[in-house]
Design a protein around this motif. Sequence first.
Motif: not given
Length: 345
Positions: A193-202
């Motif tokens: 049971y996990s959440v994974m936040p972070g920066r993404v690029y497009r």
Amino acid sequence: MSNNLFLFEDLSKDLDKISQAESLTILANLEQELLGKSSKVALAREALKQVEPNERPELGKRLNFVRNQLQNGLDQRRKVLVEGERQKKLQEEKIDLGEILTSPQRGHIHLIAQTQQSLEDVFIGMGYTVEEGPEVETEWYNFEALNIPPSHPARDAQDSLYVKLGKPGSTLLRTHTSPVQIRVMQNNSLPIYSVMPGRVYRRDTPDARHTPAFHQIEGLVVDKDISFSDLAGTIETFTSAYFGPAIKARLRPAFFPFTEPSAEFDITCTICEGSGCRTCSGVGWVELGGCGMIDPAVFASVGIDSEQWSGFAFGFGIDRCAQMKHGIDDMRVLLDNDIRFLSQF
Ligand code: DAH
């Protein structure tokens, strides 16, 4: 020939003038006057050639003495003046640190980071752990393990930012936080049971609703007997915990290669509270992210037996949550670093 030329009775006066010169310009003029081409020293040096050879050493010595006295005086005065000007410049450019200390400007956490922390808190409250993954990913994690076929448009260099590392096309800035799901499944025992936040690029042109670098938070649950209603309940619980009970969530059928069935989820537009406005293009709902039941192909890529385990995943925009929670109509302000905007939060 007159030896007057070698008398230099003004020497001490000249040395006084030098030591009183008040600027480098005055000093340079004095140097020209006392040692330059038409100075008495220069004339005397010319005249020395005409002097009787027996007198020459004596007069030459005197001339050298005078020249050295003048030159030393000039050099010393120049040093003093240069140092004085340096001090003056330092004084002018000095930053008064005392001034800053007496009225300290305290910084604070950026709105995006605050939003991320509040979202994490909501999920931590639901028993989730918080995990992170790298922003530079391999194609395998970002696409292949997530069952995204080579023909998928996201794999096109038009949409993704590839990095010059390894085989061409093998490394990129992650386009979503979904690859962290794969890493979490590889590195943890079940259930998860996990959440994974972070920066993404497009590769996106910035506009009111898009920026080329933004933030997502991914969710992953893998356990026994997980069903779509667990997913729907989780989304509902999260939206009302984060946005408040007046905000509703809805799921619409959609397609993602890594989930089956898949859905997109919307929340009531917080700007108009559902009545329709410019930000939600008049529909009263705003898309927050995607979700679905984990596709068996994804389980297969990490060696989890999909006969025994099931799970769901979701991913949505942190920036969009900040926008909805605080009624920000243009996303670009989040990247502007304008203190007048940021200090409101
Ligand atoms: N990765 C998707 C995107 O960036 C969002 C998403 C959709 C994440 C469905 C999920 C999911 O985990 O199940 O558009």
